[in-house]
Design an enzyme around this catalytic site. Sequence first.
Site, PDB file in Angstrom:
ATOM      1  N   ASN A 208     -58.528 152.996  35.999  1.00  0.00           N
ATOM      2  CA  ASN A 208     -57.600 152.672  34.909  1.00  0.00           C
ATOM      3  C   ASN A 208     -56.394 151.941  35.483  1.00  0.00           C
ATOM      4  O   ASN A 208     -56.295 151.749  36.691  1.00  0.00           O
ATOM      5  CB  ASN A 208     -57.199 153.940  34.145  1.00  0.00           C
ATOM      6  CG  ASN A 208     -56.532 154.941  35.057  1.00  0.00           C
ATOM      7  OD1 ASN A 208     -55.472 154.684  35.603  1.00  0.00           O
ATOM      8  ND2 ASN A 208     -57.164 156.099  35.245  1.00  0.00           N
ATOM      9  N   ASP A 276     -61.245 160.736  32.381  1.00  0.00           N
ATOM     10  CA  ASP A 276     -61.784 161.884  31.650  1.00  0.00           C
ATOM     11  C   ASP A 276     -63.267 162.095  31.925  1.00  0.00           C
ATOM     12  O   ASP A 276     -63.758 163.201  31.817  1.00  0.00           O
ATOM     13  CB  ASP A 276     -61.569 161.678  30.142  1.00  0.00           C
ATOM     14  CG  ASP A 276     -60.083 161.768  29.783  1.00  0.00           C
ATOM     15  OD1 ASP A 276     -59.394 162.603  30.407  1.00  0.00           O
ATOM     16  OD2 ASP A 276     -59.614 161.007  28.925  1.00  0.00           O
ATOM     17  N   LYS A 286     -76.594 150.701  46.040  1.00  0.00           N
ATOM     18  CA  LYS A 286     -76.087 149.711  45.092  1.00  0.00           C
ATOM     19  C   LYS A 286     -77.120 149.455  43.997  1.00  0.00           C
ATOM     20  O   LYS A 286     -78.297 149.245  44.295  1.00  0.00           O
ATOM     21  CB  LYS A 286     -75.755 148.408  45.822  1.00  0.00           C
ATOM     22  CG  LYS A 286     -75.103 147.417  44.901  1.00  0.00           C
ATOM     23  CD  LYS A 286     -74.759 146.107  45.569  1.00  0.00           C
ATOM     24  CE  LYS A 286     -74.296 145.126  44.514  1.00  0.00           C
ATOM     25  NZ  LYS A 286     -74.448 143.752  44.940  1.00  0.00           N
ATOM     26  N   PRO A 303     -63.208 167.732  35.191  1.00  0.00           N
ATOM     27  CA  PRO A 303     -62.360 168.897  34.942  1.00  0.00           C
ATOM     28  C   PRO A 303     -60.987 168.435  34.473  1.00  0.00           C
ATOM     29  O   PRO A 303     -60.500 167.392  34.913  1.00  0.00           O
ATOM     30  CB  PRO A 303     -62.251 169.573  36.319  1.00  0.00           C
ATOM     31  CG  PRO A 303     -62.592 168.499  37.302  1.00  0.00           C
ATOM     32  CD  PRO A 303     -63.544 167.567  36.612  1.00  0.00           C
ATOM     33  N   ASP A 304     -60.374 169.181  33.565  1.00  0.00           N
ATOM     34  CA  ASP A 304     -59.001 168.874  33.159  1.00  0.00           C
ATOM     35  C   ASP A 304     -58.080 169.655  34.097  1.00  0.00           C
ATOM     36  O   ASP A 304     -57.887 170.863  33.952  1.00  0.00           O
ATOM     37  CB  ASP A 304     -58.769 169.265  31.694  1.00  0.00           C
ATOM     38  CG  ASP A 304     -57.437 168.740  31.199  1.00  0.00           C
ATOM     39  OD1 ASP A 304     -56.438 168.782  31.964  1.00  0.00           O
ATOM     40  OD2 ASP A 304     -57.378 168.259  30.051  1.00  0.00           O
ATOM     41  N   ILE A 305     -57.521 168.942  35.055  1.00  0.00           N
ATOM     42  CA  ILE A 305     -56.777 169.598  36.144  1.00  0.00           C
ATOM     43  C   ILE A 305     -55.528 170.294  35.599  1.00  0.00           C
ATOM     44  O   ILE A 305     -55.230 171.435  35.935  1.00  0.00           O
ATOM     45  CB  ILE A 305     -56.409 168.560  37.228  1.00  0.00           C
ATOM     46  CG1 ILE A 305     -57.686 167.832  37.662  1.00  0.00           C
ATOM     47  CG2 ILE A 305     -55.722 169.217  38.409  1.00  0.00           C
ATOM     48  CD1 ILE A 305     -57.453 166.565  38.435  1.00  0.00           C
TER      49      ILE A 305
END
Length: 399
Positions: A208, A276, A286, A303-305
């Site tokens: 991102n 996410d 590759k 995982p949502d830390i």
Amino acid sequence: MLAQKRILLIIGGGIAAYKALDLIRRLRERGAAVTPVLTRAGAEFVTPLSVSALAGVKVFTDLFDLTDEAEMGHIELSRSADLLVVAPATADLMAKMAQGHADDLASTLLMATDTPVMIAPAMNVRMWEHPATQRNLATLKGDGIAVVGPNAGDMACGEYGPGRMSEPLEIVAAVERALGRGPLAGRRVLVTSGPTHEPIDPVRYIANRSSGAQGTALAAALRDLGAEVTFVTGPASVPPPEGVEVVRIETAREMLEAVEAALPVEAAIFAAAVADWRVASASDRKMKKTKGGLPALDFAENPDILAEVAGRGEERPKLVVGFAAETDDVVENATAKRARKGCDWIVANDVSHGTGIMGGAENDITLITGDGAEDWPRMSKREVAAKLAERIAEALGGS
Ligand code: CTP
């Protein structure tokens, strides 16, 4: 926090001298006594009257002032402080200091002192980058002089780059650090920062636009308040701050592992833009173009830390702060996110296209706490960091 500390503040001649007025207030707010010295050039930018009104004491300007010499000689003046701060330190003042000139009150005090000295340089970007200034800087650092800033940004002269004097709060934090008085001295805090990279195969990944700038500035601001910072960072585009423990990771799962290893901490700030999802079965070879078909990628949830740490029982940090990058209904979404993730505060920002926030130098935030939403004016990420770090120190009950 600076009670009973005596600061001799030398105000040099640059447009940033106006910030020295605020610096005096901030230092005094924290209990420091400020003795101001205004150079002749400094007096072209701020008046002796404003300086002494804010400092609450007389301002010293002249080396050959017989009254001053009778009351307190310049040698004594230079030694009666705990710290000498030069703000703004112009290119000329730095050159004088590096060369050991003593032809006015400021330079004489700097030569005569035996107390620590800190400078906050401020000048045009070309002057800052000039080899002569850089040579002088190296000399001054070699002489044990502490340097705070300069920051990069728009300059009063219309140019852009490093040369802007640090903000008053940043200088205050550096003063506290130099005097070993930061409100977070000895407190352990954790900051996550930057993007994560989730591999698709050995050469491709999902990422991102996070630059890591806000998390980096925050880690530096917390360090400046004396905290022992563990900085868990994804592959960011800005370098990590000095003076913190840096743990580099790539994926969300690695970030969680590094965060867990850093616990317990008193405060944890999750500024990272964590992916996410990851590719469920990332290929270790590759992926080749195949005739007659596009590759199908299966995703798995990361995982949502933040939620994971906020939900901990005994090991839960006293203060858990999340960030919320939103593009719509910022306050509503961030308020819901605070409840969903179980954190104490959410720093919400609008990262829609056109705000220039993601990857930019400024931030426009709303701080969401148990008491509601607080809109902050748009400011640099460094200023946001300094303000947030102060709030974190207050929340932890820094002494
Ligand atoms: N966060 C985290 N681990 C994740 C996802 C997010 O620790 N796997 C943290 C971020 O560091 C940030 C906060 O959670 O402090 C919110 O991140 P954000 O991306 O805004 O929220 P999401 O959980 O992704 O929610 P949504 O996609 O609904 O906006």
